[in-house]
Scaffold this motif. Structure first.
Motif, PDB file in Angstrom:
ATOM      1  N   PRO A   1      -7.817 -25.400 -21.446  1.00  0.00           N
ATOM      2  CA  PRO A   1      -8.406 -25.803 -22.718  1.00  0.00           C
ATOM      3  C   PRO A   1      -7.386 -26.527 -23.592  1.00  0.00           C
ATOM      4  O   PRO A   1      -6.177 -26.286 -23.493  1.00  0.00           O
ATOM      5  N   LYS A   2      -7.873 -27.413 -24.449  1.00  0.00           N
ATOM      6  CA  LYS A   2      -7.002 -28.100 -25.407  1.00  0.00           C
ATOM      7  C   LYS A   2      -6.657 -27.121 -26.530  1.00  0.00           C
ATOM      8  O   LYS A   2      -7.536 -26.597 -27.200  1.00  0.00           O
TER       9      LYS A   2
ATOM     10  N   ILE B   1     -10.481 -16.975 -22.494  1.00  0.00           N
ATOM     11  CA  ILE B   1      -9.667 -18.043 -23.083  1.00  0.00           C
ATOM     12  C   ILE B   1      -8.865 -17.489 -24.253  1.00  0.00           C
ATOM     13  O   ILE B   1      -7.671 -17.772 -24.409  1.00  0.00           O
TER      14      ILE B   1
ATOM     15  N   VAL C   1      -8.700 -23.148 -30.155  1.00  0.00           N
ATOM     16  CA  VAL C   1      -9.431 -23.877 -29.114  1.00  0.00           C
ATOM     17  C   VAL C   1     -10.857 -24.063 -29.607  1.00  0.00           C
ATOM     18  O   VAL C   1     -11.590 -23.089 -29.817  1.00  0.00           O
TER      19      VAL C   1
ATOM     20  N   ASN D   1     -14.631 -24.887 -29.156  1.00  0.00           N
ATOM     21  CA  ASN D   1     -15.575 -24.793 -28.049  1.00  0.00           C
ATOM     22  C   ASN D   1     -16.971 -24.533 -28.607  1.00  0.00           C
ATOM     23  O   ASN D   1     -17.243 -23.452 -29.141  1.00  0.00           O
TER      24      ASN D   1
ATOM     25  N   ASN E   1     -15.279 -17.333 -23.374  1.00  0.00           N
ATOM     26  CA  ASN E   1     -14.531 -17.395 -24.636  1.00  0.00           C
ATOM     27  C   ASN E   1     -13.479 -16.301 -24.709  1.00  0.00           C
ATOM     28  O   ASN E   1     -12.343 -16.514 -25.129  1.00  0.00           O
TER      29      ASN E   1
ATOM     30  N   VAL F   1     -10.899 -19.003 -31.063  1.00  0.00           N
ATOM     31  CA  VAL F   1     -11.563 -19.714 -29.964  1.00  0.00           C
ATOM     32  C   VAL F   1     -13.061 -19.718 -30.221  1.00  0.00           C
ATOM     33  O   VAL F   1     -13.660 -18.656 -30.450  1.00  0.00           O
TER      34      VAL F   1
END
Length: 430
Positions: free
Chosen positions: A22-23, A377, A38, A40, A374, A211
């Motif tokens: 992920p960025k 991450i 992040v 999303n 999620n 996130v």
């Protein structure tokens, strides 16, 4: 031929996309908190985690257990709300609040729907828990008694006895070896929790990970709102580097039918260049389940144990390399001998080419499963943020695994896994 080349290029692109992490955006909030974000929008979910440099290694001398008890009481009473009201308000908006503590960090995590009417009240509760815990006297007395009872019960279980002795042997003069006892927890007061909170739950010791379904601007506002009410402090003082222990073996009698064996030493810190050679190599040694050498030699060939494992636990300072198993009392010495022989052979040879390839295939192939939600991450990004790992750590994970060689594994194990510094604990063996 051109079509084949195009197909191969497309497959290569898809493979790269599959491993892309992920960025991660990163900034320093005005409060002094470090923030990792992040974005999303796949699901209307928001996950937030706030980590503090406030793990059990920061227990003051003579106050072992205060870090865990402090973290446990954060959400059991805040200014204007008791624990029941906190729980009910979270349930009303469908949010979940949880927490944890380990050697290095104390954490609070919130999961909420991202719609404003759910998100805002949930985040208000998280902020209250962070900045205004009350540590109510009756709750403190109850939780202290529960903790003391749990610690006393653990002293009857062989696995808990083994773990306690193992950490004490690996870290005899270090904070990682400092462990709560019924006596140390029983001596704690509310004032000890309040003092620990004031000293350690500060903006400069915090890392905020966000996130989910939020914009960068909203994330900046959120992070500042969560941490602006925290006290400020000077920079965190790093833990001491642990000294390697002398080789030792400790036998502890116990009436259990099974003997519990642990072997290890302090070996690996977060961000160490040896990280990938060690974890890739360990897959072949004892981290790969039924395909690992330890499982084949100890379980399959000799039937000494149902399961045997080895792993590295990297921490802010060198954390343990551990080999562990359970076996019949009468087999403890034989199982220990075989385990040591397998380790000695691995240190001398490293994995075979076939073992290394199998390790790489499994670790790279399963990596996307570590980022398929999620929550996962969040956990990975929080780890990156807390330990200051490179922002492209997840993106380059597969590449770093793939480039490990047998020579690098042998060299890394030679540096970090030294038999002359390994401690052994056997609980229940004859």
């Amino acid at each position: 031929m051109n079509l084949l080349k195009l197909l191969l290029l497309c497959l290569g692109f898809v493979a790269q996309m599959a491993y892309a992490g992920p960025k991660i955006d990163h900034w320093l909030a005005a409060s002094g908190a470090r923030v990792y974000f992040v974005e999303n929008h796949d699901l209307p979910i928001l996950d937030v985690q706030v980590d503090f440099v406030a793990g059990t290694a920061y227990d003051p001398q003579g106050k072992a257990g205060v870090a865990a008890l402090t973290q446990g009481l954060l959400d059991m009473g805040v200014q204007g709300m008791d624990e029941t009201q906190i729980s009910n308000r979270l349930a009303d908006v469908g949010a979940q609040l949880s927490g944890s503590v380990d050697m290095d960090r104390a954490s609070l995590s919130l999961r909420t729907l991202s719609a404003a009417d759910k998100r805002v009240p949930a985040l208000d509760i998280l902020r209250a828990v962070l900045v205004s815990p009350q540590f109510p006297a009756e709750v403190f007395d109850r939780e202290k008694a529960r903790t003391v009872a749990s610690l006393k019960e653990a002293l009857t279980r062989p696995e808990a006895i083994a773990s306690k002795a193992f950490w004490a042997a690996m870290y005899p003069a270090h904070a990682y070896g400092r462990q709560a006892t019924p006596e140390s927890v029983n001596a704690l007061s509310r004032a000890d929790l309040e003092a620990f909170y004031r000293s350690n739950y500060t903006a400069q010791r915090s890392v905020v990970t966000i996130v989910g379904d939020l914009s960068r601007a909203q994330a900046e506002t959120l992070a500042q709102q969560l941490t602006s009410g925290l006290s400020t402090s000077s920079a965190t003082v790093a833990l001491e580097v642990p000294q390697l222990p002398a080789k030792s073996e400790q036998r502890i009698a116990h009436p259990a039918a099974q003997a519990h064996l642990l072997i290890g030493l302090p070996a690996l810190k977060r961000g160490d260049p040896d990280y990938f050679p060690l974890v890739v190599g360990n897959y072949s040694l004892g981290g790969g389940g039924f395909v690992s050498r330890l499982m084949k030699e100890v379980r399959e060939k000799r039937g000494f144990a149902y399961s045997v494992h080895s792993y590295f636990q990297p921490l802010a300072q060198p954390g343990p390399f551990e080999i562990g198993l359970q076996t019949k009392k009468t087999q403890a010495n034989d199982a220990l001998k075989v385990t040591r022989e397998v380790l000695t052979g691995f240190l001398a040879e490293g994995p075979s080419a076939a073992e290394l390839q199998a390790a790489k295939q499994n670790m790279v192939g399963s990596f996307p499963l570590r980022l398929d939600s999620n929550r996962k991450i969040l956990e990975n990004v929080a780890l990156i943020g807390f330990y200051g790992l490179p922002l492209d750590y997840l993106e380059r994970y597969a590449e770093n695994v793939e480039k490990v060689t047998v020579a690098e594994i042998r060299a890394a194990f030679a540096r970090q896994v030294r038999p002359e510094n390994m401690v052994t604990v056997v609980v229940g063996g004859e």
